[in-house]
Structures are given as structure tokens and as C-alpha cells.
Design an enzyme around this catalytic site. Structure first.
Site, mmCIF file in Angstrom:
data_model
loop_
_atom_site.group_PDB
_atom_site.id
_atom_site.type_symbol
_atom_site.label_atom_id
_atom_site.label_comp_id
_atom_site.label_asym_id
_atom_site.label_seq_id
_atom_site.Cartn_x
_atom_site.Cartn_y
_atom_site.Cartn_z
ATOM 1 N N LYS A 131 32.369 -39.511 -41.961
ATOM 2 C CA LYS A 131 31.771 -38.686 -40.911
ATOM 3 C C LYS A 131 31.428 -37.285 -41.407
ATOM 4 O O LYS A 131 30.432 -36.697 -40.984
ATOM 5 C CB LYS A 131 32.700 -38.609 -39.689
ATOM 6 N N LYS A 181 28.850 -51.292 -40.095
ATOM 7 C CA LYS A 181 29.518 -51.875 -38.922
ATOM 8 C C LYS A 181 28.721 -51.584 -37.650
ATOM 9 O O LYS A 181 28.003 -50.586 -37.571
ATOM 10 C CB LYS A 181 30.965 -51.378 -38.810
ATOM 11 N N LYS A 192 28.490 -47.393 -31.967
ATOM 12 C CA LYS A 192 27.722 -46.722 -30.918
ATOM 13 C C LYS A 192 26.960 -45.521 -31.467
ATOM 14 O O LYS A 192 26.071 -44.996 -30.822
ATOM 15 C CB LYS A 192 28.586 -46.337 -29.722
HETATM 16 P P1 TYM Z 1 36.515 -46.670 -31.266
HETATM 17 O O1 TYM Z 1 36.294 -46.037 -29.936
HETATM 18 O O2 TYM Z 1 35.536 -46.382 -32.359
HETATM 19 O O3 TYM Z 1 36.613 -48.230 -31.101
HETATM 20 C C1 TYM Z 1 37.463 -48.861 -30.150
HETATM 21 C C2 TYM Z 1 38.004 -50.157 -30.737
HETATM 22 O O4 TYM Z 1 36.940 -51.017 -31.120
HETATM 23 C C3 TYM Z 1 37.091 -51.419 -32.475
HETATM 24 N N1 TYM Z 1 35.750 -51.540 -33.094
HETATM 25 C C4 TYM Z 1 35.338 -52.610 -33.781
HETATM 26 N N2 TYM Z 1 35.935 -53.783 -34.076
HETATM 27 C C5 TYM Z 1 35.223 -54.692 -34.792
HETATM 28 N N3 TYM Z 1 33.943 -54.470 -35.209
HETATM 29 C C6 TYM Z 1 33.293 -53.303 -34.936
HETATM 30 N N4 TYM Z 1 32.043 -53.100 -35.336
HETATM 31 C C7 TYM Z 1 34.005 -52.310 -34.184
HETATM 32 N N5 TYM Z 1 33.674 -51.059 -33.732
HETATM 33 C C8 TYM Z 1 34.760 -50.609 -33.074
HETATM 34 C C9 TYM Z 1 37.887 -50.301 -33.126
HETATM 35 O O5 TYM Z 1 38.561 -50.746 -34.289
HETATM 36 C C10 TYM Z 1 38.841 -49.909 -32.008
HETATM 37 O O6 TYM Z 1 39.975 -50.752 -32.012
HETATM 38 N N6 TYM Z 1 40.073 -43.683 -33.102
HETATM 39 C C11 TYM Z 1 39.824 -44.828 -32.238
HETATM 40 C C12 TYM Z 1 40.336 -44.633 -30.828
HETATM 41 C C13 TYM Z 1 41.775 -44.298 -30.750
HETATM 42 C C14 TYM Z 1 42.867 -45.190 -30.940
HETATM 43 C C15 TYM Z 1 44.022 -44.394 -30.747
HETATM 44 C C16 TYM Z 1 42.960 -46.549 -31.230
HETATM 45 C C17 TYM Z 1 42.300 -43.078 -30.478
HETATM 46 N N7 TYM Z 1 43.640 -43.124 -30.477
HETATM 47 C C18 TYM Z 1 45.290 -44.955 -30.856
HETATM 48 C C19 TYM Z 1 44.234 -47.103 -31.354
HETATM 49 C C20 TYM Z 1 45.388 -46.309 -31.149
HETATM 50 C C21 TYM Z 1 38.340 -45.055 -32.167
HETATM 51 O O7 TYM Z 1 37.562 -44.158 -32.338
HETATM 52 O O8 TYM Z 1 37.988 -46.321 -31.785
#
Ligand code: TYM
Length: 338
Positions: A115, A201, A204
């Protein structure tokens, strides 16, 4: 068992989120309830301010993502569903853990490197310390399991490192302050890739909406996106080995398998030897059939702001209650007078 996981409310819920994480959240919510455990799912709105954002949009996206999670099957009566901003203990614990997290650990985070790119100096401090907040999110509730997609694995390992060091430095041998959380990553859909580029990947933040399937896409849009998805001219192979070096084909077959609740081999058994002219419409129809009820429910829930606000307020109340003892133990362990 205590399940905790979060999602950023930065836009629409896409197929990667759904197959990589949310579907597992729903499944675990039932398993955990049956065992007398507790699941907590939250909107990571505090994480969302680590990059430029529009405040009015963040508020709307937080409500929309709440509706999306309920539409997917998260039941606010069985799971604690809330947003971080209503539980200030997340931010509080982040600061308390900042004395334990090491600069070197954060410097190694691939998400930070991706990022920030070449412009590290110009990034917010929050983007750099983001994984410490993520560690606080799960450690605050003594999470035993954290269902996430593959891309969050490294952040979870960091949370374990922070917990381990904190326990060593400030816990007593028989009373560790924190539980070490285990990631739960689905075998078939850990990493859903972009429909336009099998090496990126599904995300969004991709500027092209054609790269992802959104939960709210209508039938025509889903069919068109799958039809235009990048592929190669070869027919599908009859086994997994034949997908090597064919990232786009492997991604579409993986999506089909995950969505149908079957294995990649079973999908290839059915479609091996056939071209994408046959496979793509079948995949499109499977997606439409599976996502249409979720999309319809989302549209309905999204209208009722009061109900969504009430869900979040109730969830936050419960989350604050669950977080209290751990936070008190952390203050005490650090020698802070409260
Ligand atoms: P975020 O908001 O990017 O994504 C939410 C969840 O979706 C999964 N994910 C995917 N899995 C498979 N293929 C993809 N292309 C894909 N894109 C997203 C992510 O792995 C995630 O599980 N930092 C985290 C949010 C967060 C969090 C936490 C998660 C904040 N605190 C504590 C677990 C525990 C995030 O930005 O996920």
C-alpha cells in the site's frame, strides 16, 4: 471458543470477502453457539481512516456493510455485531500494545509495503501501525480463532507475536494476559483473484468494477462480468495439475468449487475437456442463483437505518462488556494506575 473477525467498511462486499471470510463467519457462528462459545464480528471503521476517505461515505458504508453482513447470514441475536468506533477500547488497547510491537515487525508487513509503495514518507502513521490495531481487535476479546482470507494471515501472525511478547514481558507464568489466536483460512477460496488479472487479488480498491463480483450486482451484470472475465483459449483440464500456470482458469474453477461447496477436482470432472463457452455460463448461473437472495435481502435491510443503528448499538454494548476484564488486566500488568 471465541471467534473474532472484522471487515473494512470501505465499499461494497465482493465475492472475495464472501468466499474468503464471511461465509466462514456464518458457519462458525452456528458451530460456536452449539458449543456455548461466542462470536464477534465487526466493521473495522477505525482501520478505514488509515487511508484518505470521505467521512460521509464512511458512515454510509458502515451501515451498508452492516446490512450486507446480516444479509449474508450473520445473526445479531447470536453473534455480537458492532463497529469499532463505538468500542473505544480497541483504540485504547492499540496504544497499550504499541509499547510491545516492534518497528521491524511492522516494516515486514507485505500489506504495508504494497500500500505504501515507493512513497513511505507520505503515508499516514495509521497505515503503518494498522496491524497493531488489528492485533488489539482480536486480543481484546481473547479470541481463540479468527476466520480470514489468506491475505490477512501475516497480520494474524503479528498479533500472535505481540501477544506472546506481552505475555513474556508482563504476564506471570501461569496467568498469561492474552490468548494466542489461530487463523482459520478456507481451503478452496483463501484467495479469490481479480476477473481481469489472475495475479492480482479481487479487491474493492481495484479501479475496474469488472474485476470483481459485488454482492449487489444484478443478474445481467454478473453474467456480463463472467463472460468478459479473462481466460485462455485452451479447454479446461481434467485434473488440478492441468491448471498450473493458468491463473485465470484456476481462479474461475476455484470460485465455482467454493460456491458449489465442492472440490476443484469435482468441478474438473464435470467440465474437463470443455471450453469456457460452456463453463462460463454455468458459473454465471451458479453465482446468480447463490447471490440473488443475499442481494435482495441486502436491499431490504439497507432501507431501515434505525434498525441498523440499533443492531450496532446493541452489539457495541455487549462488546464493551466482554472487553472490560482484558483491558483492566492489561493496565494492571503494565503498572498503570487507573
Ligand atoms: P478486508 O476488509 O480487506 O477483508 C475482509 C475479509 O475478506 C477477506 N478477503 C479475501 N479473501 C479471499 N480472496 C480475496 N480476494 C479477499 N479479499 C478480502 C480478507 O482476508 C478478510 O478476512 N484488516 C482486515 C480487517 C480487520 C480484521 C481485524 C480481520 C481489521 N481487524 C481483526 C480479522 C481480525 C481487512 O482489511 O480485511
Amino acid at each position: 471458543m471465541r471467534i473474532v473477525s472484522g471487515i473494512q467498511p470501505t465499499g461494497n462486499l465482493h465475492l472475495g470477502n464472501y468466499l474468503g471470510a464471511i461465509r466462514n463467519w456464518v458457519k462458525m457462528q452456528d458451530e460456536v453457539a452449539a458449543r456455548g462459545g461466542q462470536s464477534l464480528y465487526f466493521l473495522a471503521d477505525l482501520h478505514a481512516i488509515s487511508q484518505p476517505h470521505v467521512p460521509a461515505e464512511l458512515r454510509e458504508n458502515t451501515l451498508a456493510m452492516t446490512a450486507a453482513l446480516v444479509a449474508c447470514g450473520i445473526d445479531p441475536a447470536r453473534s455480537v455485531l458492532f463497529n469499532q468506533a463505538q468500542v473505544p477500547m480497541h483504540a485504547e488497547l492499540q496504544w497499550l500494545l504499541s509499547g510491545t510491537a516492534r518497528m521491524g515487525w511492522l516494516n515486514r508487513m507485505t500489506q504495508w509495503k504494497d500500500k505504501a509503495g515507493k512513497n513511505r514518507e507520505g503515508q499516514s502513521v495509521a497505515l503503518f501501525t494498522y496491524p497493531v490495531l488489528q492485533a488489539a481487535d482480536v486480543l481484546l476479546y481473547q479470541a481463540t480463532h479468527v476466520p480470514v482470507g489468506e491475505d490477512q494471515k501475516q497480520h494474524l501472525e503479528l498479533a500472535r507475536d505481540i501477544a506472546q511478547k506481552f505475555n513474556n514481558d508482563f504476564g506471570t507464568e501461569d496467568v498469561p494476559v492474552f490468548t494466542l489466536p489461530e487463523p482459520i483460512i478456507p481451503p478452496e477460496a483463501a484467495r479469490i483473484m481479480s476477473l481481469r488479472d489472475g495475479s492480482a487479488k479481487m479487491s474493492k480498491s481495484d479501479p475496474s468494477d469488472m474485476s470483481r463480483i459485488n454482492l449487489t450486482d444484478d443478474t445481467d451484470t454478473i453474467m456480463a462480468k463472467i463472460k468478459k472475465a479473462k481466460t485462455d483459449p485452451e479447454p479446461l483440464p481434467s485434473d488440478k495439475v492441468g491448471l498450473e500456470g493458468r491463473a485465470e482458469a484456476a481462479n474461475l474453477v476455484g470460485i465455482y468449487a467454493a460456491m458449489a461447496g465442492t472440490s476443484v477436482d469435482a468441478v474438473l470432472n464435470e467440465f474437463g475437456g470443455h471450453g469456457f463457452g460452456k463453463f462460463k455460463p454455468a458459473l454465471g448461473e451458479l453465482l446468480v442463483e447463490s447471490l440473488a437472495p443475499i442481494g435482495a435481502r441486502f436491499m431490504e435491510l439497507r432501507q431501515d437505518r434505525e434498525a441498523l443503528d440499533a443492531i450496532l448499538a446493541r452489539g457495541a454494548l455487549k462488546a464493551r462488556e466482554l472487553a472490560g476484564p482484558t483491558l483492566a488486566a492489561v493496565y494492571a500488568a503494565l503498572g498503570l494506575v487507573r
